[in-house]
Design a protein around this motif. Sequence first.
Motif, PDB file in Angstrom:
ATOM      1  N   ALA A   1       0.702  -1.254   0.082  1.00  0.00           N
ATOM      2  CA  ALA A   1       0.018   0.109  -0.034  1.00  0.00           C
ATOM      3  C   ALA A   1       0.999   1.129  -0.140  1.00  0.00           C
ATOM      4  N   LEU A   2       0.779   2.167  -0.970  1.00  0.00           N
ATOM      5  CA  LEU A   2       1.428   3.374  -0.979  1.00  0.00           C
ATOM      6  C   LEU A   2       0.670   4.470  -0.248  1.00  0.00           C
ATOM      7  N   VAL A   3      -0.538   4.191   0.157  1.00  0.00           N
ATOM      8  CA  VAL A   3      -1.332   5.165   0.935  1.00  0.00           C
ATOM      9  C   VAL A   3      -2.303   4.289   1.970  1.00  0.00           C
ATOM     10  N   ASP A   4      -2.960   4.800   2.913  1.00  0.00           N
ATOM     11  CA  ASP A   4      -3.905   3.918   3.477  1.00  0.00           C
ATOM     12  C   ASP A   4      -5.039   3.519   2.377  1.00  0.00           C
ATOM     13  N   SER A   5      -5.245   2.165   2.319  1.00  0.00           N
ATOM     14  CA  SER A   5      -6.085   1.568   1.425  1.00  0.00           C
ATOM     15  C   SER A   5      -7.214   0.687   1.977  1.00  0.00           C
ATOM     16  N   ARG A   6      -8.096   0.556   1.239  1.00  0.00           N
ATOM     17  CA  ARG A   6      -9.137  -0.578   1.420  1.00  0.00           C
ATOM     18  C   ARG A   6      -9.301  -1.462   0.443  1.00  0.00           C
ATOM     19  N   LEU A   7      -9.289  -2.924   0.508  1.00  0.00           N
ATOM     20  CA  LEU A   7      -9.454  -3.667  -0.341  1.00  0.00           C
ATOM     21  C   LEU A   7     -10.470  -4.723   0.011  1.00  0.00           C
ATOM     22  N   LEU A   8     -11.198  -5.257  -0.929  1.00  0.00           N
ATOM     23  CA  LEU A   8     -12.275  -6.127  -0.765  1.00  0.00           C
ATOM     24  C   LEU A   8     -11.657  -7.445  -1.290  1.00  0.00           C
ATOM     25  N   LYS A   9     -11.321  -8.457  -0.575  1.00  0.00           N
ATOM     26  CA  LYS A   9     -10.894  -9.771  -0.618  1.00  0.00           C
ATOM     27  C   LYS A   9     -11.981 -10.688  -1.016  1.00  0.00           C
ATOM     28  N   MET A  10     -12.106 -11.158  -1.957  1.00  0.00           N
ATOM     29  CA  MET A  10     -13.264 -12.263  -2.415  1.00  0.00           C
ATOM     30  C   MET A  10     -12.529 -13.550  -2.492  1.00  0.00           C
ATOM     31  N   PRO A  11     -13.451 -14.638  -2.105  1.00  0.00           N
ATOM     32  CA  PRO A  11     -13.030 -15.944  -1.989  1.00  0.00           C
ATOM     33  C   PRO A  11     -12.631 -16.572  -3.417  1.00  0.00           C
TER      34      PRO A  11
END
Length: 212
Positions: free
Chosen positions: A74-84
């Motif tokens: 992550a370059l900056v604070d980030s949010r990811l959606l991890k999918m199965p």
Amino acid sequence: MSTAIEVRLPAGSVSTREGERARHVELVITGALRLFVVASDGRTMTVRYCRAGAIIGAVSLFAPEYATPVTTQALVDSRLLKMPAAAVTRAASRDVRVAGAFLSELGERVMSFIYEIPGNAFATVRQRVARHLLDLSLGLEVGRLPDLQRPGELAVSQSQQDLADAVGTAREVVVRVLRELREEGVIRTGRNRIVIADPVRLAREAEWNRSS
């Protein structure tokens, strides 16, 4: 999507590391990440930047004997959606629309990496620095920042060492290139911040195959 998990990554943290064999697929919700490789001497080179809307890990779903070829940070604070992964591959096998979406994604990844090869092989350090500055600007206009009121300029929150790591060279070389660009009025520099004063000119600098 009902079993997907939202993950928050602080700036500088790593979500996957080179060599991991687990299949994975993530959707970037907010923030920015870089995918990079590491040389035996510790130098790094960024091969892809991912912003909101980007999919990471699609290749792992369909490649046999897969091992992650890059590290994701992550370059900056980030949010990811991890999918199965298993649910995604089942959906792709049952619904041609899902399969088509992933075919388009994989085709885009192949083309981007093909374009990356000559850029990394033939571009000068100055051209690579210019390109990465533009990539890292994320479209953030300086005029939106309270301490710098010059609309149309772009901002990069990145140290000289981070930039050197991104383009795969020494910090001293990046310092020299930044000084040249600053003297030519293309950028301004501050503490862990680089302001792109002339984005159009910097874009011309970033063209590795531009004729002299």
